[in-house]
Design a protein around this motif. Structure first.
Motif, PDB file in Angstrom:
ATOM      1  N   VAL A 115       0.842  -1.207   0.000  1.00 36.54           N
ATOM      2  CA  VAL A 115       0.000   0.000   0.000  1.00 36.54           C
ATOM      3  C   VAL A 115       0.875   1.253   0.000  1.00 36.54           C
ATOM      4  O   VAL A 115       0.634   2.196  -0.763  1.00 36.54           O
ATOM      5  N   ILE A 116       1.893   1.269   0.853  1.00 37.30           N
ATOM      6  CA  ILE A 116       2.783   2.443   0.924  1.00 37.30           C
ATOM      7  C   ILE A 116       3.507   2.645  -0.400  1.00 37.30           C
ATOM      8  O   ILE A 116       3.573   3.766  -0.926  1.00 37.30           O
ATOM      9  N   GLY A 118       2.569   1.618  -3.292  1.00 39.94           N
ATOM     10  CA  GLY A 118       1.593   2.020  -4.303  1.00 39.94           C
ATOM     11  C   GLY A 118       1.250   3.498  -4.221  1.00 39.94           C
ATOM     12  O   GLY A 118       1.081   4.165  -5.245  1.00 39.94           O
ATOM     13  N   LEU A 119       1.159   4.009  -2.997  1.00 39.12           N
ATOM     14  CA  LEU A 119       0.848   5.430  -2.824  1.00 39.12           C
ATOM     15  C   LEU A 119       2.003   6.318  -3.277  1.00 39.12           C
ATOM     16  O   LEU A 119       1.794   7.401  -3.831  1.00 39.12           O
ATOM     17  N   LEU A 120       3.225   5.867  -3.029  1.00 38.31           N
ATOM     18  CA  LEU A 120       4.403   6.668  -3.381  1.00 38.31           C
ATOM     19  C   LEU A 120       4.797   6.509  -4.843  1.00 38.31           C
ATOM     20  O   LEU A 120       5.502   7.362  -5.378  1.00 38.31           O
ATOM     21  N   GLY A 121       4.365   5.422  -5.462  1.00 35.77           N
ATOM     22  CA  GLY A 121       4.746   5.165  -6.847  1.00 35.77           C
ATOM     23  C   GLY A 121       5.880   4.165  -6.929  1.00 35.77           C
ATOM     24  O   GLY A 121       6.718   4.068  -6.027  1.00 35.77           O
ATOM     25  N   SER A 126      10.786   4.170  -3.174  1.00 37.93           N
ATOM     26  CA  SER A 126       9.523   3.790  -2.543  1.00 37.93           C
ATOM     27  C   SER A 126       9.636   2.428  -1.881  1.00 37.93           C
ATOM     28  O   SER A 126       9.108   2.208  -0.774  1.00 37.93           O
ATOM     29  N   ALA A 130       9.053   1.868   2.070  1.00 34.52           N
ATOM     30  CA  ALA A 130       7.931   1.036   2.499  1.00 34.52           C
ATOM     31  C   ALA A 130       8.394  -0.103   3.400  1.00 34.52           C
ATOM     32  O   ALA A 130       7.798  -0.364   4.462  1.00 34.52           O
ATOM     33  N   PHE A 205       6.302  -2.994  -8.007  1.00 32.68           N
ATOM     34  CA  PHE A 205       6.547  -1.808  -7.186  1.00 32.68           C
ATOM     35  C   PHE A 205       8.020  -1.621  -6.841  1.00 32.68           C
ATOM     36  O   PHE A 205       8.367  -0.670  -6.144  1.00 32.68           O
TER      37      PHE A 205
END
Length: 262
Positions: A115-116, A118-121, A126, A130, A205
């Motif tokens: 999730v982290i 994914g939010l940061l890209g 990232s 994460a 990711f």
């Protein structure tokens, strides 16, 4: 016991000098020779774009193991500071840090990391952030528990009466007592970081193509899983065997620590 550490040393050496052993350029595309079976020229075959699998594995070791080492060291640093602060900073600070630790431990580690990220890209930064955010809590609990037991020892009480500050006590008395146990925890978290980096890479990711990394190699090979299963087997074996070997080192260290405490 010695053989485990010899193999672990060989793994570290592979991560350091693996690129110099690679027979081919790991990013060179060779379409006419795509999906080739293992041969003298390509010992482990080639991928969907004709890139040499062995070369990508050797280069990938530097990324997968190097990033796992970095993530685990960041987690060790954050967790140790948090645990020592909780043990020596007073009841209110102790309560706040440990409730935060419990809250993070309640989250599914890999799901939260996805999730982290994914939010940061997608990207290496990232991925590191994460996994580091989700990897410090176990160190904190171990550090706090040992630091609290050290506080009750006579030489620490004398240091407090002599006016030594909590920071100095943590630095000179608590930290040396923590390190053996934290190193054992670190080996387990190092292995978990290898699995986490590979999992995030497989989900897209992590390290981005064309950079070779074991998780992204699994991602690239999934399309050819039925026709060329070896493309997934080689990086999968690299991930599993590396994590297993590091965990075995941790088990040996734990047993040695237990013997010395007896």
């Amino acid at each position: 016991m010695r053989s485990v550490f010899v193999l672990a040393g060989a793994l570290v050496l592979l991560a350091l000098i693996g690129p110099s052993l690679a027979p081919q350029d790991p990013t060179a595309i060779d379409i006419p020779n795509r999906l080739s079976a293992p041969s003298a020229e390509w010992p482990l075959g080639t991928g969907a774009l004709g890139r040499d699998v062995l070369s990508r594995l050797l280069y990938g070791a530097q990324w997968s193991l190097g990033l796992a080492f970095l993530v685990s060291v960041i987690g060790l640093t954050i967790g140790t500071i948090a645990g020592l602060t909780a043990a020596n900073g007073g009841k209110a600070l102790d309560w706040g840090i440990m409730r935060t630790t419990d809250a993070f431990l309640a989250l599914p580690e890999l799901v939260a990391a996805v999730v982290i990220a994914g939010l940061l890209g997608a990207g290496t930064g990232s991925l590191i952030f994460a996994l580091s955010v989700m990897g410090w809590m176990r160190y904190a609990r171990v550090a706090r528990g040992i630091a609290l037991s050290v506080k009750t020892r006579g030489y620490v009480i004398q240091a407090q009466l002599a006016g030594m500050s909590p920071v100095a006590i943590a630095r000179w008395h608590s930290l040396p007592s923590l390190m053996p146990s934290l190193i054992v925890v670190w080996t387990g978290m190092f292995a978990r970081a290898i699995l986490g980096i590979s999992a995030l890479g497989f989900l897209g990711f992590g390290v981005q193509p064309p950079t070779p990394e074991w998780g992204t190699m699994l991602l690239d090979a999934r399309v050819h899983m039925r026709s060329m299963p070896l493309l997934m087997i080689w990086p999968g074996l690299a991930v599993v065997l590396s994590a297993l070997l590091i965990n075995l080192c941790g088990d040996v260290l734990r047993d040695e620590l237990a013997k010395r405490q007896c």
